[in-house]
Design an enzyme around this catalytic site. Sequence first.
Site, mmCIF file in Angstrom:
data_model
loop_
_atom_site.group_PDB
_atom_site.id
_atom_site.type_symbol
_atom_site.label_atom_id
_atom_site.label_comp_id
_atom_site.label_asym_id
_atom_site.label_seq_id
_atom_site.Cartn_x
_atom_site.Cartn_y
_atom_site.Cartn_z
ATOM 1 N N ASP A 419 0.853 -1.191 0.000
ATOM 2 C CA ASP A 419 0.000 0.000 0.000
ATOM 3 C C ASP A 419 0.883 1.233 0.000
ATOM 4 O O ASP A 419 2.097 1.152 0.203
ATOM 5 C CB ASP A 419 -0.901 0.008 1.236
ATOM 6 C CG ASP A 419 -1.914 -1.133 1.210
ATOM 7 O OD1 ASP A 419 -2.302 -1.540 0.107
ATOM 8 O OD2 ASP A 419 -2.297 -1.593 2.295
ATOM 9 N N ASP A 723 -4.151 -3.032 5.650
ATOM 10 C CA ASP A 723 -4.530 -2.510 6.964
ATOM 11 C C ASP A 723 -6.037 -2.456 7.168
ATOM 12 O O ASP A 723 -6.504 -2.214 8.269
ATOM 13 C CB ASP A 723 -3.929 -1.109 7.188
ATOM 14 C CG ASP A 723 -4.308 -0.128 6.081
ATOM 15 O OD1 ASP A 723 -5.247 -0.412 5.316
ATOM 16 O OD2 ASP A 723 -3.648 0.925 5.980
ATOM 17 N N ASP A 727 -8.954 -5.773 3.034
ATOM 18 C CA ASP A 727 -7.664 -6.328 2.608
ATOM 19 C C ASP A 727 -7.494 -7.783 3.047
ATOM 20 O O ASP A 727 -6.543 -8.451 2.624
ATOM 21 C CB ASP A 727 -6.504 -5.505 3.203
ATOM 22 C CG ASP A 727 -6.361 -4.149 2.537
ATOM 23 O OD1 ASP A 727 -6.641 -4.055 1.336
ATOM 24 O OD2 ASP A 727 -5.978 -3.186 3.219
#
Length: 970
Positions: A419, A723, A727
């Site tokens: 990310d 997070d 996900d």
Amino acid sequence: MSNIFLTNINSVEPMLDEPTTVSKPSKRWRLASATTPSSVVLNVQPDAFSDIDKTSLNAMVREKNVDQLLEAGGVVGVAGALKTDIKNGIGGAVDDVALRQAAFGSNTYQRQPAKSLIHFAVEACKDLTNLVLLLCATLSLGFGIKEQGLKEGWYDSASIFVAVLLVISVSAVSNFWQNRQSQRLSKVSNNIKVDVVRNGRSDQQTSIFDIVVGDVVCVKSGDQVPADGLFLNGHSLQVDESSMTGKGGCVEVNSDKNPFLLSGTKVADGYARMLVTSVGMNTTSGQMMSTISGYTNEHTPLQARLHKLTSSIGKVGLAVAFLVLVVLLVRYFTGNTEDENGNQEFIGSKTKVVDMVNSVVRIIEAAVTIVIAAIPEGLSLAVTLILASSMEGMMADQAMVRKLSACETMGSATTICTDKTGILTLNQMEVTKFWLGQDPVGVSSSISTNLLNLIHQGVALNTFGSVYRATSGSKFEFSDSPIEKAILSWAVRKLDMDMETTKLSCTILHVEPFNSEKKRSGVSMRSNADNTIHVHWKGAAEMILAICSSYYDASGSMKDLDDGERMKFEQIIEGMAARSLRCIAFAHKQIPEEDHGIGAGLQKLKEDNLTLIGLVGIEDPCRPGVREAVETCRCAGVDVKMITGDNIFIARAIATDCGILRPDQGTTSEVVVEGEVFRKYTPEERMEKVGKIRVMARSSPFDKHLMVQCLKQKGHVVAVTGDGTYDAPALMEANIGLCMGIQGTQVAKESSDIIILDDNFDSIARVFMWGRFVHYNVQKFIQLQLTVTLAALVINVVAVVSAHEVLFDVLSLLWLTLILDTLCALALATQQPTKDLNEGPPVSQTQPLITNIMWRNILAQAVYQIAVGLTLKFIGESIFHVNEKVKNTLILNISALCQVFNLVNAKKLEKKNKLFWGITGIAIVLEVVAVEFLKKFGDTKRLSWGQWAACIGVAAVSWPIGFLVEYIPV
């Protein structure tokens, strides 16, 4: 149910503001549950909860009994009985919290007792090798006493017993240590921070273990429900109860039909405040957790491969021992063997039965010794030590391992999908640009009053965040995600927004929380001043712009948004994105009453013909050192791919700043793609292009999951960061799931293998080093262990067949293959991974555990040790002019010192690793003690200074051999 709360009615009657025209049971409940005004925090007395039937209260929530809840006066009634102010929470003073813990218990679980050291010792005793050794010791004790008498006949057997005891002790302590370490890490992992409302403050975070009955807790998407409780208020709350009920799908929780929340369940969507009614062992999950032991005997793939290797070597040793046994028995019973006086041992019927039995037992002992020589007993123990030490080292490097297998899998990673926010960037966001219409705005004084009110509404009501200020002169404190905190801070400080006043001016009708697909959130509200209904949307600028048909200019006038104006706004958004600013837009729409309709709170908000209010640009700078960390991964053969929900312009800018993209790569469509484009590829196109992609912008969680699947199908070992709740599929699909410890939700953490505690990409790069460190250290130890195993096996076989005696007895073998090797494993485990580990390619998961290079090193050292051992066996007495016992001591001493020199040979020298050299020194000291002072038990003879020098000199040849064989091509 009416007997759950038997509170003192007189103590609460002065605070009543309830109608008296109710039935008798309901009246009693309402009296008992009356609440104070929202600005007052109850002062709880020591005996406040003594009359509450806690069992019935716990059962009511666990069984989701709505009728009992209604009889109790609803959620408000329960809150009053628990002395909780629904808006401001409990007082939160130390005495108040302690009183509630004493009355209702603490929010901790009483697990089954942890396995004791004795348990692991018993398990070690069950090991087949240890059982064989104990059998040998018992036989040795009986025959030793018979042949040498009680005074000296017990030495050999006692030595074996001591050695076995050491083996069992080391194994038990090692497993016990790993178990305790796992429990410590589990406590850290389970210590979740929870948002609570205490004394009117809604942004306080406390440990889940400190939650008490009566607390008002805030839960949102991705959180774990920390205790059993009741829904107070919130919007669109969906809870996954599959972990408790076993049924799939999410359950809607609301104040009408299902206000019950169970501990351990996961919030899938929405936001709510809940009243805690049960904690710890009184909760739904408490009963389940009490049956779970803290110890899990997890075996990693590497440990499984080692077990298979050990079994294979053991089978080879068993076959060799069986052949030797057959040969020796045949030679004995055919009269081809002689005793120590040169007389034939077996002379048919003339041989005494006792003598024949003694000879056969000695032959069996020799065969058993060969089996022991062949089994690399220290391998599994060494791997346990190395893995446990690595877990501790990774914890110091801000990486908490949840699954032991991830320690080694990280060393094989070829690709990482990371990310952007909070990993590559600092996650310290600040609004630096604000546009009204097509003009930048600096101060609130230049904004029209009507437009300013709309901005205040769009910020204050379309968020789950909060603003707290203790006194008028103190600093503002903001709670929620970094983006929300940045927007709230900007609105309060730059636009003079009073969040509390703005909230009181409207009534919220419906909320649509932020959606990772649509990249926006919405809220509908009714103005208390004129009863008009408004809808506010906030989200990714290009997404909001796409559903707008008009916009406000800087003066507050509404203008049509034609194609030309839309293009100008797109250029503004692209310009901010090119400067690495995340662009958020606000939009508004007033709708007539008839369009809202009855029950509209359950309907989706309209998303068309909105009016664009303004744009804000949020800066989130790259982390210091992230560029170097990305370069480290690239040098290690790990391909870094950035997957982000931001638009393609900001994604390209950040990726270039971080070194993921070269400046000339940003315009290549095969390198930078959007999630929607990737999604629409055919399966063949995705498989062809996925390796070239460096950045995927405007991606959804489905896109991330799809990319991980494609990369794995192409043979990559994939690590992925995450997070958020959505996900979780990608984290579970990847070979290694890395969750962020600061921003990660509980759902994401439980789906991951490793938690990065500081959310820093540099820590991830360190984890790659640790993964390779584990693999290479284990390979080094295998090399050491197999060298001595092969040498001892060959020497013993040759000695038994040629001279009818074992050169290395059981005790000597245990000393060489276990005690010294355990110290070698400890020495290797004390090392720290160095940067040169990331200079080579990833560890291949398809290559054999013992590589050709390792076989080269093993054979070179083993051949040397075999040559030395056999030479000394046959002509050692004449070389050193010593008797047989001294000669055997020299052989054992040289073999042990070869192990020490081989250990140093296998290690790349580090200047500051004092612990390694300390353990190596301990190994040498123990060898000296064994030879010089334990000669009775070890059957050794003391050596002169010259003989010690000769032993060291011969063993030291292992150094140049190790150096020279590196030039032999493989």
